[in-house]
Scaffold this motif. Structure first.
Motif, mmCIF file in Angstrom:
data_model
loop_
_atom_site.group_PDB
_atom_site.id
_atom_site.type_symbol
_atom_site.label_atom_id
_atom_site.label_comp_id
_atom_site.label_asym_id
_atom_site.label_seq_id
_atom_site.Cartn_x
_atom_site.Cartn_y
_atom_site.Cartn_z
ATOM 1 N N VAL B 80 0.869 -1.180 0.000
ATOM 2 C CA VAL B 80 0.000 0.000 0.000
ATOM 3 C C VAL B 80 0.899 1.221 0.000
ATOM 4 O O VAL B 80 2.033 1.177 0.515
ATOM 5 C CB VAL B 80 -0.945 0.046 1.223
ATOM 6 C CG1 VAL B 80 -1.987 -1.060 1.145
ATOM 7 C CG2 VAL B 80 -0.176 -0.017 2.533
ATOM 8 N N CYS B 81 0.426 2.312 -0.600
ATOM 9 C CA CYS B 81 1.223 3.533 -0.691
ATOM 10 C C CYS B 81 0.453 4.705 -0.088
ATOM 11 O O CYS B 81 -0.653 5.024 -0.554
ATOM 12 C CB CYS B 81 1.567 3.837 -2.144
ATOM 13 S SG CYS B 81 2.431 5.413 -2.350
ATOM 14 N N TYR B 82 1.048 5.307 0.937
ATOM 15 C CA TYR B 82 0.462 6.479 1.574
ATOM 16 C C TYR B 82 1.223 7.719 1.124
ATOM 17 O O TYR B 82 2.453 7.697 0.984
ATOM 18 C CB TYR B 82 0.567 6.378 3.101
ATOM 19 C CG TYR B 82 -0.077 5.148 3.704
ATOM 20 C CD1 TYR B 82 -1.405 4.838 3.438
ATOM 21 C CD2 TYR B 82 0.645 4.311 4.552
ATOM 22 C CE1 TYR B 82 -1.994 3.706 3.996
ATOM 23 C CE2 TYR B 82 0.060 3.185 5.122
ATOM 24 C CZ TYR B 82 -1.263 2.886 4.848
ATOM 25 O OH TYR B 82 -1.845 1.776 5.405
ATOM 26 N N GLU B 83 0.491 8.812 0.957
ATOM 27 C CA GLU B 83 1.128 10.073 0.588
ATOM 28 C C GLU B 83 1.618 10.805 1.837
ATOM 29 O O GLU B 83 0.982 10.765 2.899
ATOM 30 C CB GLU B 83 0.128 10.958 -0.172
ATOM 31 C CG GLU B 83 -0.327 10.330 -1.480
ATOM 32 C CD GLU B 83 -1.345 11.181 -2.238
ATOM 33 O OE1 GLU B 83 -1.721 12.268 -1.732
ATOM 34 O OE2 GLU B 83 -1.760 10.759 -3.324
ATOM 35 N N VAL B 84 2.748 11.468 1.707
ATOM 36 C CA VAL B 84 3.255 12.362 2.756
ATOM 37 C C VAL B 84 3.649 13.681 2.086
ATOM 38 O O VAL B 84 3.942 13.724 0.886
ATOM 39 C CB VAL B 84 4.477 11.763 3.511
ATOM 40 C CG1 VAL B 84 4.085 10.514 4.289
ATOM 41 C CG2 VAL B 84 5.631 11.472 2.571
ATOM 42 N N ASP B 85 3.651 14.745 2.899
ATOM 43 C CA ASP B 85 4.012 16.067 2.353
ATOM 44 C C ASP B 85 5.524 16.210 2.186
ATOM 45 O O ASP B 85 5.991 16.850 1.249
ATOM 46 C CB ASP B 85 3.538 17.178 3.298
ATOM 47 C CG ASP B 85 2.031 17.338 3.257
ATOM 48 O OD1 ASP B 85 1.437 17.010 2.215
ATOM 49 O OD2 ASP B 85 1.461 17.785 4.267
ATOM 50 N N ASP B 86 6.266 15.634 3.123
ATOM 51 C CA ASP B 86 7.719 15.852 3.172
ATOM 52 C C ASP B 86 8.375 14.513 3.483
ATOM 53 O O ASP B 86 8.328 14.033 4.618
ATOM 54 C CB ASP B 86 8.026 16.888 4.254
ATOM 55 C CG ASP B 86 9.524 17.188 4.369
ATOM 56 O OD1 ASP B 86 10.351 16.334 3.954
ATOM 57 O OD2 ASP B 86 9.854 18.253 4.898
ATOM 58 N N ILE B 87 8.972 13.901 2.460
ATOM 59 C CA ILE B 87 9.444 12.523 2.658
ATOM 60 C C ILE B 87 10.686 12.465 3.557
ATOM 61 O O ILE B 87 10.900 11.469 4.260
ATOM 62 C CB ILE B 87 9.667 11.820 1.302
ATOM 63 C CG1 ILE B 87 9.667 10.309 1.513
ATOM 64 C CG2 ILE B 87 10.953 12.309 0.619
ATOM 65 C CD1 ILE B 87 9.092 9.524 0.411
ATOM 66 N N ILE B 88 11.480 13.495 3.568
ATOM 67 C CA ILE B 88 12.655 13.489 4.455
ATOM 68 C C ILE B 88 12.214 13.616 5.915
ATOM 69 O O ILE B 88 12.699 12.890 6.798
ATOM 70 C CB ILE B 88 13.619 14.635 4.072
ATOM 71 C CG1 ILE B 88 14.129 14.459 2.627
ATOM 72 C CG2 ILE B 88 14.788 14.698 5.054
ATOM 73 C CD1 ILE B 88 14.947 13.199 2.387
#
Lengths: 134, 134
Positions: B80-88
């Protein structure tokens, strides 16, 4: 025919630990656990902006997810649930196409109080598919 | 931290058959296949109203899903793939919480041309989790 992805269900052995992980580490909106003895599971909802993740922990004897957790000791994705407008029409279309509907083929009332059917994973890319009349 | 469910990835052996099944039997909006040799997969998108299902078929040698399909002959839900605003920021928060990031811990450019990371299934209820900077 299929509409929204209603939820992705993840079977877990420890629903408190899974809830903490998603609430604290992943920063998600996580519900309190709810026992659903008629479905043999305790359920937690992870409310994402566009859909839900549902954690399922076995409850009582003969839980429908007990065997899955025997085979998948860490837990794992158990099924996906797609919404349909008319579950009887969906079932008839699927059966006409040769897809196997689990159980006696009649919809039963699912964990959200709505009619659901489950489709055979062998007919759907090794994926257990739930259809829910939305 | 996590936002929308970007997609559910299903590994399949025969992406044409999987596409037909979802297009004809389930009546979904299914894209044409796209080869992504740099990721070792051929991809099809099933566009649902609120998210996507992605079919992944191995492409070339050393496909990252070849081993999964050896173990799961019918195919199955891969991640499953969740979105994030800032991957770092997401990575640093996860590492501080003791979660294992796969690979060298640096985001790479994923199948949608955006930075992604994968998290260790053992730390996430037996579920391979992708994070994508949306």
């Amino acid at each position: 025919m299929i509409g929204r992805l209603n939820h992705v269900a993840i079977a877990v052995k420890d629903i408190e630990a899974a809830s903490r992980l998603y609430r604290e580490t992943l920063g998600a909106d996580v519900s309190d656990p709810t026992d659903q003895p008629e479905h043999g599971v305790t359920v937690v909802f992870v409310n994402l902006p566009n859909t839900k993740i549902e954690f399922l922990q076995p409850l009582g004897e003969n839980s429908p997810i007990a065997k899955f957790l025997e085979k998948n000791a860490d837990g794992g994705i158990h099924h996906v649930c797609y919404e349909v407008d008319d579950i009887i029409a969906a079932r008839d279309r699927l059966k006409a196409a040769g897809a196997r509907v689990l159980g006696d083929g009649d919809p039963r009332i699912g964990a959200h109080g709505k009619p659901v059917l489950f489709l055979h994973p062998k007919d759907f890319n090794g994926t257990l598919v739930e259809l829910e009349q939305a």
